[in-house]
Design a protein around this motif. Structure first.
Motif, mmCIF file in Angstrom:
data_model
loop_
_atom_site.group_PDB
_atom_site.id
_atom_site.type_symbol
_atom_site.label_atom_id
_atom_site.label_comp_id
_atom_site.label_asym_id
_atom_site.label_seq_id
_atom_site.Cartn_x
_atom_site.Cartn_y
_atom_site.Cartn_z
ATOM 1 N N ARG A 21 0.713 -1.082 -0.017
ATOM 2 C CA ARG A 21 0.088 0.058 -0.004
ATOM 3 C C ARG A 21 0.863 1.211 -0.259
ATOM 4 N NH1 ARG A 21 -2.228 -3.371 3.875
ATOM 5 N NH2 ARG A 21 -1.641 -2.310 5.657
ATOM 6 N N MET A 22 2.220 1.147 -0.071
ATOM 7 C CA MET A 22 3.023 2.084 0.063
ATOM 8 C C MET A 22 3.286 2.755 -1.443
ATOM 9 S SD MET A 22 6.147 1.033 2.563
ATOM 10 C CE MET A 22 5.627 0.339 4.431
ATOM 11 N N PRO A 23 3.723 4.014 -1.448
ATOM 12 C CA PRO A 23 4.170 4.445 -2.733
ATOM 13 C C PRO A 23 5.386 3.684 -3.526
ATOM 14 C CG PRO A 23 4.035 6.465 -1.438
ATOM 15 C CD PRO A 23 4.067 5.078 -0.649
ATOM 16 N N GLN A 24 4.751 3.136 -4.986
ATOM 17 C CA GLN A 24 5.597 2.032 -5.379
ATOM 18 C C GLN A 24 6.725 2.702 -6.342
ATOM 19 O OE1 GLN A 24 5.023 -1.439 -5.154
ATOM 20 N NE2 GLN A 24 3.997 -0.376 -3.521
ATOM 21 N N VAL A 25 7.731 2.142 -6.422
ATOM 22 C CA VAL A 25 8.769 2.683 -7.505
ATOM 23 C C VAL A 25 8.307 2.128 -8.892
ATOM 24 C CG1 VAL A 25 11.174 2.419 -8.036
ATOM 25 C CG2 VAL A 25 10.473 2.678 -5.772
ATOM 26 N N ALA A 26 8.708 2.535 -9.984
ATOM 27 C CA ALA A 26 8.179 2.250 -11.308
ATOM 28 C C ALA A 26 8.966 0.823 -11.480
ATOM 29 C CB ALA A 26 8.590 3.215 -12.259
ATOM 30 N N ARG A 27 8.299 -0.031 -12.162
ATOM 31 C CA ARG A 27 8.623 -1.498 -12.408
ATOM 32 C C ARG A 27 9.925 -1.232 -13.011
ATOM 33 N NH1 ARG A 27 8.169 -4.150 -8.594
ATOM 34 N NH2 ARG A 27 8.829 -6.058 -9.779
ATOM 35 N N GLN A 28 9.884 -0.560 -13.871
ATOM 36 C CA GLN A 28 11.360 -0.604 -14.925
ATOM 37 C C GLN A 28 12.542 -0.319 -13.898
ATOM 38 O OE1 GLN A 28 11.031 2.196 -18.282
ATOM 39 N NE2 GLN A 28 12.899 1.673 -19.120
ATOM 40 N N ALA A 29 12.493 0.824 -12.937
ATOM 41 C CA ALA A 29 13.507 1.127 -12.282
ATOM 42 C C ALA A 29 13.784 -0.003 -11.334
ATOM 43 C CB ALA A 29 12.865 2.396 -11.517
ATOM 44 N N VAL A 30 12.793 -0.649 -10.623
ATOM 45 C CA VAL A 30 12.993 -1.824 -9.791
ATOM 46 C C VAL A 30 13.796 -2.939 -10.537
ATOM 47 C CG1 VAL A 30 11.888 -3.745 -8.842
ATOM 48 C CG2 VAL A 30 10.845 -1.522 -8.725
ATOM 49 N N LYS A 31 13.452 -3.131 -11.723
ATOM 50 C CA LYS A 31 14.238 -4.409 -12.513
ATOM 51 C C LYS A 31 15.682 -3.742 -12.777
ATOM 52 C CE LYS A 31 10.253 -6.287 -14.736
ATOM 53 N NZ LYS A 31 9.414 -6.474 -15.806
ATOM 54 N N ALA A 32 15.835 -2.312 -13.033
ATOM 55 C CA ALA A 32 17.185 -1.912 -13.535
ATOM 56 C C ALA A 32 18.052 -1.967 -12.320
ATOM 57 C CB ALA A 32 16.890 -0.641 -13.947
ATOM 58 N N ARG A 33 17.355 -1.726 -10.991
ATOM 59 C CA ARG A 33 18.269 -1.539 -9.624
ATOM 60 C C ARG A 33 18.454 -3.101 -9.477
ATOM 61 N NH1 ARG A 33 14.957 2.904 -6.343
ATOM 62 N NH2 ARG A 33 15.280 4.603 -7.688
ATOM 63 N N ALA A 34 17.706 -4.093 -9.658
ATOM 64 C CA ALA A 34 18.140 -5.266 -9.360
ATOM 65 C C ALA A 34 19.258 -5.827 -10.256
ATOM 66 C CB ALA A 34 16.969 -6.342 -9.576
ATOM 67 N N ALA A 35 19.019 -5.500 -11.397
ATOM 68 C CA ALA A 35 20.184 -5.846 -12.271
ATOM 69 C C ALA A 35 21.637 -5.192 -11.841
ATOM 70 C CB ALA A 35 19.808 -5.570 -13.692
ATOM 71 N N ARG A 36 21.793 -4.284 -11.471
ATOM 72 C CA ARG A 36 22.664 -3.652 -11.091
ATOM 73 C C ARG A 36 23.138 -4.047 -9.675
ATOM 74 N NH1 ARG A 36 20.774 2.564 -10.586
ATOM 75 N NH2 ARG A 36 22.908 2.809 -9.846
ATOM 76 N N LEU A 37 22.442 -4.555 -8.696
ATOM 77 C CA LEU A 37 22.747 -5.098 -7.413
ATOM 78 C C LEU A 37 23.325 -6.569 -7.918
ATOM 79 C CD1 LEU A 37 20.315 -4.935 -4.494
ATOM 80 C CD2 LEU A 37 22.875 -4.499 -4.618
ATOM 81 N N ARG A 38 22.935 -7.286 -8.734
ATOM 82 C CA ARG A 38 23.323 -8.718 -9.424
ATOM 83 C C ARG A 38 24.722 -8.239 -9.871
ATOM 84 N NH1 ARG A 38 17.611 -9.661 -11.374
ATOM 85 N NH2 ARG A 38 16.614 -10.771 -9.515
ATOM 86 N N GLU A 39 24.789 -7.503 -10.794
ATOM 87 C CA GLU A 39 26.096 -7.077 -11.191
ATOM 88 C C GLU A 39 27.296 -6.819 -10.222
ATOM 89 O OE1 GLU A 39 25.886 -3.721 -13.876
ATOM 90 O OE2 GLU A 39 24.533 -4.752 -15.485
ATOM 91 N N ARG A 40 26.902 -6.044 -9.219
ATOM 92 C CA ARG A 40 27.609 -5.818 -7.960
ATOM 93 C C ARG A 40 27.983 -7.187 -7.441
ATOM 94 N NH1 ARG A 40 29.016 -1.151 -5.215
ATOM 95 N NH2 ARG A 40 28.529 -0.179 -7.545
ATOM 96 N N GLY A 41 27.065 -7.917 -7.313
ATOM 97 C CA GLY A 41 27.254 -9.255 -6.630
ATOM 98 C C GLY A 41 28.172 -10.135 -7.274
ATOM 99 N N ALA A 42 27.904 -10.002 -8.783
ATOM 100 C CA ALA A 42 28.852 -11.067 -9.687
ATOM 101 C C ALA A 42 30.287 -10.606 -9.345
ATOM 102 C CB ALA A 42 28.350 -10.860 -10.996
ATOM 103 N N ALA A 43 30.621 -9.362 -9.250
ATOM 104 C CA ALA A 43 31.749 -8.816 -9.215
ATOM 105 C C ALA A 43 32.521 -9.312 -7.966
ATOM 106 C CB ALA A 43 31.820 -7.254 -9.398
ATOM 107 N N ALA A 44 31.680 -9.018 -6.928
ATOM 108 C CA ALA A 44 32.126 -9.504 -5.631
ATOM 109 C C ALA A 44 32.506 -11.068 -5.527
ATOM 110 C CB ALA A 44 31.053 -9.309 -4.343
#
Length: 418
Positions: free
Chosen positions: A337-360
């Protein structure tokens, strides 16, 4: 086998699937597929539904029974599926009575399709002793179920109920039985295992349980923990990690975010500094400890600066293995019920986190080259180190054995052993 179980989600589900198979077969089921679902994200529910449809096409004559967290939280979703014959809840799936009632319902035209009771009425978690886990070289032992916390994004308490612990003696007995059957690594699992013991006489902590297992099952080679909440880690648990090499130097943390305001809106019980401080404390006690973590990308109201704090947490905590979840609004939770982040932004941020994780991960694997590690062989040509790093073997070996192997290279995802 007369009963096949398709398992989605967590290690607890994997452990329970062995009980499901045993109880369903004991009730007389044949030519049956049980789908043990996960509800943690909308994607997990979608995958379960997709699997059920595929199973019906592949096995048109089989009985298909749906259970697990998604069946518990939204039984109507699966009742509406023509491909599913019966839907049973998380309590019923583990009991002989539940399977007997389900078996009887197949012979009644007017029987309700769903057998799902109120999970909040469950007051205890009985030990479900198993001798083996099909197709696995490490065994999962359930020590706890349910959760008393109400993180604003999480549907799982409504699928699992409140926290209940398995008595210590029963856990030790289960571990002893599995070790006697040649399991060299045991993984303690549950929904919130660091809350272990609060409902038991004397309120023992998880660290007490760990020490009892290590003391009373001296033949156990390796003990591993599933996901923990660092804020609940007790002194005995840290002491065992520091002083008993059989407790594996690998901790998976339920962090979820690296931003303090988002953590408060999630109703988490730690702040950013707590997570960093915990990792520093553990490394002082056991310098080779490797950390994994759950992180959510795109939680409602998360700004780019807030998200950057999660990105930077990977380095500041020294995380190696990331489980990244794009935020998924679960109906009935406050976060939906909270103000949602745009789905495209959610997916893009998840991809960036996964990239950071792959590098780690790649950085960690690079540092392992030249080291000799004790590898638990999971299949004939692969295994895991003490630190849970995946290893590809140069030659075939017996599954379930532990070998000392020298790491000679990596491919970015796994180590390559000599």
């Amino acid at each position: 086998m007369s009963v096949d179980v398709v398992t989605f989600g967590c290690r607890l589900n994997a452990a329970e699937s062995e009980v499901i198979r045993r109880e369903a077969e004991g009730a007389g089921f044949t030519d049956t597929v049980v789908v043990n679902t996960c509800a943690v994200t909308a994607e997990a529910v979608r995958q379960a539904r997709q699997a059920i449809r595929a199973l019906r096409r592949e096995r048109p004559q089989a009985k298909i029974v749906v259970t697990g967290c998604a069946a518990q939280t939204e039984p109507q979703t699966f009742v509406a599926m023509a491909e599913a014959d019966r839907v049973i809840g998380n309590t019923e799936k583990l009991s002989a009575e539940g399977w007997a009632r389900t078996r009887a319902a197949f012979g009644l035209d007017d029987a309700p399709k769903a057998l799902v009771n109120d999970i909040m009425a469950a007051k205890e978690t009985a030990p479900h002793l198993v001798d083996r886990m099909s197709g696995r070289t490490r065994a999962f032992v359930q020590v706890q179920n349910g959760c008393d916390h109400r993180c604003t994004f999480c549907i799982i308490p409504y699928g699992r109920g409140n926290s209940r612990s398995v008595p210590m003696g029963a856990v030790v007995d289960d571990v002893r039985r599995l070790v006697a059957n040649d399991y060299r690594e045991i993984v303690l699992t549950g929904v919130d295992i660091t809350s272990y013991g609060a409902d038991l006489p004397g309120a023992p902590k998880l660290g007490t349980l760990v020490k009892q297992i290590l003391k009373h099952v001296p033949e156990l080679k390796r003990l591993r923990l599933s996901s923990i909440d660092s804020v609940e880690a007790d002194r005995d648990l840290l002491d065992a990690l520091a002083n008993d090499e059989r407790l594996m130097p690998h901790l998976h943390l339920s962090l979820q975010s690296g931003d303090d305001l988002i953590l408060k809106r999630m109703k988490r019980r730690h702040l950013r500094a707590d997570a960093i401080g915990f990792c520093e404390t553990v490394r002082r006690l056991r310098p080779d400890t490797v950390f994994g973590a759950d992180l959510i990308a795109g939680f409602p109201t998360e700004t780019e600066d807030m998200f950057r704090n999660s990105l930077e947490l990977v380095e500041e905590c020294g995380l190696t293995y990331l489980h990244v979840f794009p935020f998924s609004p679960r109906p009935g939770t406050p976060a939906a019920r909270m103000p949602q982040v745009a789905r495209q932004a959610v997916k893009a941020r998840a991809a960036r986190l996964r990239e950071r994780g792959a590098a780690a991960l790649a950085h960690y694997l690079q540092g392992e080259i030249g080291a000799t590690r004790r590898v638990l062989i999971e299949s004939h040509d692969s295994g895991r180190t003490e630190h849970f790093a995946p290893v590809k073997l140069a030659a075939l070996a017996a599954a379930g054995s532990i070998l000392e192997l020298r790491m000679v290279a990596h491919d970015g995802r796994q180590l390559l052993a000599a």
